[in-house]
Write a protein that holds these residues in place. Structure first.
Motif, mmCIF file in Angstrom:
data_model
loop_
_atom_site.group_PDB
_atom_site.id
_atom_site.type_symbol
_atom_site.label_atom_id
_atom_site.label_comp_id
_atom_site.label_asym_id
_atom_site.label_seq_id
_atom_site.Cartn_x
_atom_site.Cartn_y
_atom_site.Cartn_z
ATOM 1 N N PRO A 40 0.797 -1.229 0.000
ATOM 2 C CA PRO A 40 0.000 0.000 0.000
ATOM 3 C C PRO A 40 0.829 1.278 0.000
ATOM 4 N N ASP A 41 2.118 1.192 0.350
ATOM 5 C CA ASP A 41 2.940 2.396 0.436
ATOM 6 C C ASP A 41 3.556 2.812 -0.903
ATOM 7 N N ASN A 42 3.497 1.941 -1.897
ATOM 8 C CA ASN A 42 4.155 2.240 -3.167
ATOM 9 C C ASN A 42 3.271 3.144 -4.030
ATOM 10 N N GLU A 43 3.082 4.367 -3.537
ATOM 11 C CA GLU A 43 2.225 5.359 -4.193
ATOM 12 C C GLU A 43 2.960 6.684 -4.315
ATOM 13 N N ARG A 44 2.543 7.467 -5.313
ATOM 14 C CA ARG A 44 3.022 8.839 -5.465
ATOM 15 C C ARG A 44 1.951 9.787 -4.929
ATOM 16 N N LYS A 45 2.289 10.473 -3.863
ATOM 17 C CA LYS A 45 1.403 11.494 -3.307
ATOM 18 C C LYS A 45 2.258 12.449 -2.478
ATOM 19 N N ARG A 46 2.634 13.556 -3.074
ATOM 20 C CA ARG A 46 3.501 14.502 -2.382
ATOM 21 C C ARG A 46 2.794 15.056 -1.155
ATOM 22 N N THR A 47 3.423 14.910 -0.015
ATOM 23 C CA THR A 47 2.854 15.337 1.252
ATOM 24 C C THR A 47 3.805 16.297 1.941
ATOM 25 N N CYS A 48 3.311 17.469 2.313
ATOM 26 C CA CYS A 48 4.123 18.454 3.015
ATOM 27 C C CYS A 48 3.854 18.372 4.510
ATOM 28 N N LEU A 49 4.899 18.513 5.304
ATOM 29 C CA LEU A 49 4.793 18.455 6.755
ATOM 30 C C LEU A 49 5.290 19.756 7.361
ATOM 31 N N TRP A 50 4.429 20.379 8.143
ATOM 32 C CA TRP A 50 4.813 21.532 8.952
ATOM 33 C C TRP A 50 5.107 21.008 10.357
ATOM 34 N N LEU A 51 6.290 21.258 10.875
ATOM 35 C CA LEU A 51 6.741 20.643 12.118
ATOM 36 C C LEU A 51 7.195 21.695 13.122
ATOM 37 N N ARG A 52 6.769 21.505 14.365
ATOM 38 C CA ARG A 52 7.260 22.337 15.466
ATOM 39 C C ARG A 52 7.833 21.431 16.547
ATOM 40 N N ASN A 53 9.121 21.566 16.788
ATOM 41 C CA ASN A 53 9.837 20.766 17.796
ATOM 42 C C ASN A 53 9.814 19.268 17.491
ATOM 43 N N LEU A 54 9.628 18.931 16.232
ATOM 44 C CA LEU A 54 9.699 17.539 15.788
ATOM 45 C C LEU A 54 10.719 17.450 14.659
ATOM 46 N N PRO A 55 11.448 16.335 14.574
ATOM 47 C CA PRO A 55 12.438 16.212 13.508
ATOM 48 C C PRO A 55 11.787 15.863 12.169
ATOM 49 N N THR A 56 12.468 16.201 11.090
ATOM 50 C CA THR A 56 12.030 15.706 9.792
ATOM 51 C C THR A 56 12.194 14.187 9.775
ATOM 52 N N LEU A 57 11.403 13.529 8.969
ATOM 53 C CA LEU A 57 11.407 12.068 8.933
ATOM 54 C C LEU A 57 12.547 11.547 8.063
ATOM 55 N N THR A 58 13.167 10.487 8.531
ATOM 56 C CA THR A 58 14.178 9.777 7.763
ATOM 57 C C THR A 58 13.505 8.645 6.997
ATOM 58 N N ARG A 59 13.833 8.495 5.721
ATOM 59 C CA ARG A 59 13.243 7.432 4.917
ATOM 60 C C ARG A 59 13.578 6.059 5.512
ATOM 61 N N THR A 60 12.596 5.179 5.494
ATOM 62 C CA THR A 60 12.793 3.827 6.008
ATOM 63 C C THR A 60 12.576 2.765 4.925
ATOM 64 N N GLY A 61 12.191 3.182 3.732
ATOM 65 C CA GLY A 61 11.856 2.229 2.677
ATOM 66 C C GLY A 61 13.035 1.860 1.799
ATOM 67 N N THR A 62 12.783 0.898 0.922
ATOM 68 C CA THR A 62 13.802 0.417 -0.009
ATOM 69 C C THR A 62 13.414 0.668 -1.461
ATOM 70 N N LEU A 63 12.268 1.266 -1.698
ATOM 71 C CA LEU A 63 11.792 1.509 -3.056
ATOM 72 C C LEU A 63 12.429 2.772 -3.627
ATOM 73 N N ASP A 64 12.519 2.840 -4.963
ATOM 74 C CA ASP A 64 13.153 4.008 -5.587
ATOM 75 C C ASP A 64 12.163 4.911 -6.311
ATOM 76 N N GLY A 65 10.883 4.580 -6.264
ATOM 77 C CA GLY A 65 9.867 5.426 -6.875
ATOM 78 C C GLY A 65 9.542 5.117 -8.316
ATOM 79 N N THR A 66 10.347 4.300 -8.971
ATOM 80 C CA THR A 66 10.118 4.036 -10.396
ATOM 81 C C THR A 66 8.868 3.202 -10.641
ATOM 82 N N THR A 67 8.457 2.428 -9.654
ATOM 83 C CA THR A 67 7.262 1.592 -9.816
ATOM 84 C C THR A 67 6.077 2.126 -9.022
#
Length: 253
Positions: A182-209
């Motif tokens: 279910p995660d292999n989707e294209r949907k640009r999501t913006c995050l506004w963060l206060r006192n939280l770190p930006t997320l580090t990628r945890t996946g292995t996909l490259d976006g081509t599929t």
């Protein structure tokens, strides 16, 4: 803030489970990711939960966020139709068909409205969306806040209180490991963060599929719900990484 908590209390251990409020969420995907790690997470929305849950509150997130000393407020799916770039064209020339965020009564009235009336109602919806974003972004008693939204147009940015550029843009496939998942989707999501770190990628996909099914969803009464549905890999990354940052903050304090 209320003197006594409505929600279950935990002991005062420096790494106590976090009190997490996930606003504007029916599906419970983000809520369940935090609860799966042992936290005290609740979802809230104006609509009932998609699946029965004793961790869902039906109500306005702005009311619920004042009910407790939350550690994290994450507003993951606020109504964004009027704020995002894809909807800006209807602010100058009204849409022929009813716009997505109308009430049932407004939807019935739309065909008989003049262009001026349609534009006035569209701008009214924009102001309501701006007010919601401003209220959750500027809440003072919650130390860590995340708000998710698509890319915004300038009219929204100009009206949001204490607006600042989003901290990060992510894609669901950044957190996926299975091409057929279910995660292999294209949907640009913006995050506004206060006192939280930006997320580090945890996946292995490259976006081509990566699929584009979110944007290509067929018109239907539930299209808005399907397009706002959250992704489990991204939710798990939020729970792990933001939860870890919040607990580190507890220890430091």
């Amino acid at each position: 803030m209320m003197q006594a908590s409505f929600f279950p209390a935990f002991d005062s251990h420096p790494q106590r489970p976090l009190k997490v409020l996930i606003g504007c969420e029916q599906s419970g995907v983000v809520r369940d990711a935090f609860n799966g790690l042992g936290h005290n997470a609740w979802s809230c929305d104006l609509l009932p939960a998609e699946r029965p849950s004793n961790r869902h509150i039906v109500g306005d997130v702005r009311d619920v966020m004042m009910m407790d000393d939350w550690d994290i407020l994450a507003v993951m799916h606020p109504p964004c139709t009027r704020l995002c770039n894809s909807g800006v064209r209807w602010l100058d020339k009204p849409a022929k068909n009813p716009i997505a965020d109308l009430s049932a009564a407004e939807r019935l009235e739309w065909p008989g409205m003049s262009d001026a009336e349609k534009l006035a109602l569209t701008w009214k919806k924009l102001e309501a969306g701006v007010a919601l974003f401003s209220d959750v972004w500027n809440v003072e008693h919650i130390p860590m806040v995340a708000v998710e939204n698509p890319v915004m147009h300038r009219h929204a940015k100009e009206r949001i209180t204490n607006f600042q550029p989003h901290a990060q843009t992510v894609q669901p496939w950044h957190f996926g490991t299975d091409e057929d998942g279910p995660d292999n989707e294209r949907k640009r999501t913006c995050l506004w963060l206060r006192n939280l770190p930006t997320l580090t990628r945890t996946g292995t996909l490259d976006g081509t599929t990566a699929r584009d099914s979110v944007h290509k969803a067929s018109p239907s009464p539930n299209r808005w719900k399907e397009r706002s549905r959250f992704f489990p890999g991204l939710a798990q990354a939020m729970a792990l990484q933001w939860g870890g940052a919040a607990q580190a903050r507890q220890i430091a304090a």
